[in-house]
Design a protein around this motif. Sequence first.
Motif, PDB file in Angstrom:
ATOM      1  N   SER A  19       0.841  -1.191   0.000  1.00 49.57           N
ATOM      2  CA  SER A  19       0.000   0.000   0.000  1.00 49.57           C
ATOM      3  C   SER A  19       0.875   1.239   0.000  1.00 49.57           C
ATOM      4  O   SER A  19       1.914   1.271   0.639  1.00 49.57           O
ATOM      5  N   GLY A  20       0.438   2.234  -0.760  1.00 43.18           N
ATOM      6  CA  GLY A  20       1.194   3.473  -0.853  1.00 43.18           C
ATOM      7  C   GLY A  20       1.727   3.714  -2.250  1.00 43.18           C
ATOM      8  O   GLY A  20       1.485   2.922  -3.169  1.00 43.18           O
ATOM      9  N   GLU A  21       2.453   4.817  -2.421  1.00 42.63           N
ATOM     10  CA  GLU A  21       2.930   5.209  -3.752  1.00 42.63           C
ATOM     11  C   GLU A  21       4.145   4.422  -4.190  1.00 42.63           C
ATOM     12  O   GLU A  21       5.129   4.336  -3.451  1.00 42.63           O
ATOM     13  N   LEU A  22       4.073   3.858  -5.402  1.00 46.03           N
ATOM     14  CA  LEU A  22       5.161   3.049  -5.920  1.00 46.03           C
ATOM     15  C   LEU A  22       5.367   3.320  -7.405  1.00 46.03           C
ATOM     16  O   LEU A  22       4.509   3.913  -8.053  1.00 46.03           O
ATOM     17  N   THR A  23       6.486   2.834  -7.925  1.00 46.90           N
ATOM     18  CA  THR A  23       6.720   2.873  -9.370  1.00 46.90           C
ATOM     19  C   THR A  23       5.996   1.680  -9.987  1.00 46.90           C
ATOM     20  O   THR A  23       6.076   0.565  -9.471  1.00 46.90           O
ATOM     21  N   VAL A  24       5.300   1.931 -11.076  1.00 43.90           N
ATOM     22  CA  VAL A  24       4.520   0.870 -11.711  1.00 43.90           C
ATOM     23  C   VAL A  24       4.949   0.720 -13.163  1.00 43.90           C
ATOM     24  O   VAL A  24       5.027   1.703 -13.903  1.00 43.90           O
ATOM     25  N   VAL A  25       5.246  -0.526 -13.561  1.00 43.44           N
ATOM     26  CA  VAL A  25       5.520  -0.832 -14.968  1.00 43.44           C
ATOM     27  C   VAL A  25       4.321  -1.603 -15.503  1.00 43.44           C
ATOM     28  O   VAL A  25       3.916  -2.612 -14.932  1.00 43.44           O
ATOM     29  N   LEU A  26       3.738  -1.086 -16.578  1.00 47.83           N
ATOM     30  CA  LEU A  26       2.595  -1.750 -17.197  1.00 47.83           C
ATOM     31  C   LEU A  26       3.061  -2.533 -18.404  1.00 47.83           C
ATOM     32  O   LEU A  26       3.686  -1.971 -19.303  1.00 47.83           O
ATOM     33  N   ALA A  27       2.723  -3.831 -18.444  1.00 49.69           N
ATOM     34  CA  ALA A  27       3.097  -4.644 -19.599  1.00 49.69           C
ATOM     35  C   ALA A  27       2.268  -4.228 -20.807  1.00 49.69           C
ATOM     36  O   ALA A  27       1.143  -3.768 -20.665  1.00 49.69           O
ATOM     37  N   SER A  28       2.805  -4.414 -21.992  1.00 52.46           N
ATOM     38  CA  SER A  28       2.124  -3.945 -23.197  1.00 52.46           C
ATOM     39  C   SER A  28       0.754  -4.596 -23.336  1.00 52.46           C
ATOM     40  O   SER A  28       0.584  -5.765 -23.047  1.00 52.46           O
ATOM     41  N   GLY A  29      -0.208  -3.805 -23.768  1.00 57.48           N
ATOM     42  CA  GLY A  29      -1.551  -4.323 -23.986  1.00 57.48           C
ATOM     43  C   GLY A  29      -2.378  -4.410 -22.728  1.00 57.48           C
ATOM     44  O   GLY A  29      -3.516  -3.960 -22.688  1.00 57.48           O
ATOM     45  N   GLY A  30      -1.807  -4.973 -21.693  1.00 54.81           N
ATOM     46  CA  GLY A  30      -2.561  -5.224 -20.462  1.00 54.81           C
ATOM     47  C   GLY A  30      -2.979  -3.985 -19.707  1.00 54.81           C
ATOM     48  O   GLY A  30      -3.814  -4.055 -18.813  1.00 54.81           O
ATOM     49  N   GLY A  31      -2.394  -2.842 -20.040  1.00 57.21           N
ATOM     50  CA  GLY A  31      -2.657  -1.661 -19.224  1.00 57.21           C
ATOM     51  C   GLY A  31      -3.362  -0.524 -19.934  1.00 57.21           C
ATOM     52  O   GLY A  31      -3.477   0.574 -19.403  1.00 57.21           O
ATOM     53  N   GLY A  63      -3.148  -1.884  -1.785  1.00 60.68           N
ATOM     54  CA  GLY A  63      -3.082  -3.192  -1.149  1.00 60.68           C
ATOM     55  C   GLY A  63      -3.268  -3.091   0.349  1.00 60.68           C
ATOM     56  O   GLY A  63      -3.673  -2.052   0.873  1.00 60.68           O
ATOM     57  N   THR A  64      -2.945  -4.175   1.035  1.00 58.40           N
ATOM     58  CA  THR A  64      -3.119  -4.192   2.491  1.00 58.40           C
ATOM     59  C   THR A  64      -1.796  -4.313   3.219  1.00 58.40           C
ATOM     60  O   THR A  64      -1.743  -4.181   4.433  1.00 58.40           O
ATOM     61  N   ALA A  65      -0.727  -4.604   2.476  1.00 61.09           N
ATOM     62  CA  ALA A  65       0.559  -4.780   3.146  1.00 61.09           C
ATOM     63  C   ALA A  65       1.212  -3.411   3.376  1.00 61.09           C
ATOM     64  O   ALA A  65       1.147  -2.543   2.509  1.00 61.09           O
ATOM     65  N   GLY A  66       1.826  -3.246   4.541  1.00 55.91           N
ATOM     66  CA  GLY A  66       2.368  -1.950   4.917  1.00 55.91           C
ATOM     67  C   GLY A  66       3.551  -1.494   4.136  1.00 55.91           C
ATOM     68  O   GLY A  66       4.120  -2.049   3.303  1.00 55.91           O
TER      69      GLY A  66
END
Lengths: 505, 465
Positions: free
Chosen positions: B230-242, B462-465
């Motif tokens: 949970s919280g702000e993170l860097t996100v990589v989106l796979a092609s097509g899926g995002g 999410g729920t994890a700290g």
Amino acid sequence: MEGDLLDIAKRVAGMAQRGEQVEAYVSRNVSTEVRAYNGELEHLVSASSDGVGIRVIAGERQGFAYTGYLSDDSIAVTLAQARENAVFATADASVSMAEPDGIAAVEMDLLDSGLDSVSTEAKVDLALELERSARHGHRQIRQVDSADYADVISQEAVANSEGIAAYSEHSYCEVSVSVIAGEGSQSQSGSGFSVARGFDGLDLEKAAGDAVHRAVRLLGAGKPATAGYTVVFDPRVTATLLSVVSTALSGEAVTKGRSFLAGRVGEQVMVAGALVVDDPTDARALSADSYDAEGLASRRIVLVEDGRLLGYVYDSTSGARAGHASTGSAVRSGFASTPVAACRAVVLSAGGSSGTDGNVQVSNSGPGGVASGGVARGDHFGAVTSARNSGTVGGDLGDRKPGQNGTSGYGAGEIISAVGDGVYVQSVTGMHSGVNPVSGDFSVGVEGLMIRGGELAEPIREATVASTLQRMLLSIVGIGSDVEWLPANAAGQTIAISGMMLSGN
Amino acid sequence: MLIDPEVLDRVIDHALRNGGEFAEVFAEDRTSMSAVLDDRKVEELVTGTSRGAGVRVISGETTGYAHTADLSESGLMKAAEVASAASRNGSEQGHIRQVALEEAVASNPSIVHVDPSEVAKSRKIDLLARADDAARAGRDPITQVSASYGESKRAILVASSGGRLVEDDQVRTRFSVSCIALGDGGMQTGYETAARTTGFELFDDVEVEDLAAKAATRAVTKLSARPAPSGELTVVLASGGGGVLFHEACGHGLEADHIAKDSSVYVGKVGEQVAGSLVTLVDDGTLGGEWGSYGIDDEGNLPGRNVLIENGVLGDYMWDVERGRKAGRNSSGNGRRQSYRHLPMVRMTNTFILPGQDDPDEIVAQTPYGIFVAQLGGGQVNITTGDFVFGMTEAYLIEDGKITAPLRDANLIGNGPEVLMRIDAVANDFGVMPGTCGKDGQSVPVGCGQPTLRIQGVTVGGTAG
């Protein structure tokens, strides 16, 4: 009118050949939709549609076909298609249609006969007035995005070759309005609505007031810090949540192992004291109906009592699969759909006993190990009495609807006060994308306000709350008496759930 | 032709009898067939037909609409009367004579080689059984498989007082598989779909076994998933899926109805930098075979390849007839409706981000910590604030530049304008996914696509700290 539709349904059912069962579901809707914008009528849609869905079972195989055109020729072709479709299905001893079970239907007056004679001009005027009222509701209202009036009169008939013949009719009216409030460079939106069976039951002031209040109080919203909290859900959000939970109580989902509540009858699945009833014979529910979509009498079903799961809802086929009679819980999303088992008018309360909507507080005395990690004051919650007046704290929902539900007030104000520090969720997004009724994973986007010192504090946005449905049901620490009957298959009230994760910065 | 042109002429004439600047007849004839296999049984074969027409009259600020399932002249005339009644409230009076109807030719970009309605039902059933077997084969944790086949053919006709008369046939074929896996920690789900505006030849390109294996693997993999952070993170989106991210993050906000009502965060931003310079966003209804493509939109206009954002600069919005008319410009071919029972409005077609220069593997390798999202589910946006959510249905942690532990389902939340500025890597791959877009109570098929890309700072719910 009744003659028409029920006659068609019976005539089709009568076409069943030897060794074959035939069911016809015929529906007709007549509706009006008006949208006002910027002091003018933006659109007026007059619609009527009807159609028939025909189900055939032959040799334990089921086929279905529908048509949106009720001519004799079209019906004959549709029946032939349903028969042909049955040939390709896998034989399944469970596929079945309703058979008369001797349970009498509860007669309810669900059609406001006055609606038919309300003029289009009156409907247009109402939408215009709603728009004006919202626009002038507060100095910070920048824009009324839409102000709508809508009504529908619907009729449904179902008959089958086993002797079922049922007809029902309903009316439904709604005003809804969406506004944008602005302060500096920030804009926030809010929506409000009022629903009733007839034109005169609509409450413009409530619809406009809710929309304005909800948009204005979010002005200045920021992204909160990530932390665990007790979360208080607005009645509308609760209704959505219960609706999702109810999908896990469908006999269809349960018999196919597609529910987090499958195989748990007799277990404590909710906090002690919680009562969940599905009662489509309660005329206050907008989804009330004397019959289900297979033509059996609707009935009151107690699903959860004192937190223990008692059972599920079934239509004929899922009931046969589970070795259980239909509970009169078949629903269809229209004539183009086959019936499926689903909850129809869910109400949560904290009565403990299944008698009435009792007075409503839950002691947090669920089974040991109920998750409440990281929650401030949540576990003090059971001690709150329900005797206080509504609306003393926060000035929220309880404030504006005193006595509406006929129970003494234990509403948002009391719950917020008892929570002390937490999050008040006004609206959620992504219920369809972030909640999984199979695994139970729950994660939704939220807008609302922080709760500090028992009062509503600063507004928040761009945040999520998350947990699992399993944990949430066991962690309900407050159930309000401020039940609102909403256009959904569940009513809602203010509730509080401990141990949820708020994600933000 | 669904309706005789001479009848159409008279109906449009009648629709304008109370005044109004624009009248239109939209007729639709739709047939569909679907088959579902569930719990190892072919359960439900459904065929259906629906046919009708809607008449629309625009007069000043007011639109009147009525529809009928009766396509005879008398049925259409009745609808025209009801639709025109609203225009008495309109600001302009007086009959404006229509131009004579002239048939225009539209060619659908999607070519249908094998009409699915001509294919034996037994072959469709066979696909379902093959998918069921493939999903379960060698995967003990799979407890339930549901496979679904669907086809539809939609013939539409649009005739308007501007003189345009045009028709289009739209064929769609789809197949989806959803699986449930059971493990010590409970159940998990996996889903995969293929859907194109083509015929049964879809299955020449798409093996249902592959779809089934992907869905089943997804469910099984998640059995060992840990709660999402949970919280702000860097996100990589796979092609097509995002692609749904851009559909929500900015697509809806660029629909001209939201602009006209000043309810979008993108009002008045044409010519401004609204996204990182790596971002070029296109809405294109002319792509053969894609789920959101068509020969004409539901107002009779040709779809276009509309560049909405170019190198980060906002170029244009999407338009339908009514919004274009008010702004003194043409429709961009984005006027769509769910059926003849609905008013058209501005909608997306296939919306996607164009590929960039980066290597997709390198993008992951250069991410010290974050989330790799292989598949997104649905999403939702608040147009006014630009805040949007989207659900991840297959995701993993990225640790030290490597894809590691699978994560349980959760929503991500972000703010459209901010997220667009935080895209700092766009790969040279590309993928499009079919979806269904809901707006104001109407659903239409759309496509969403993007290359692999990275966004700095998205909030993971999410729920994890």
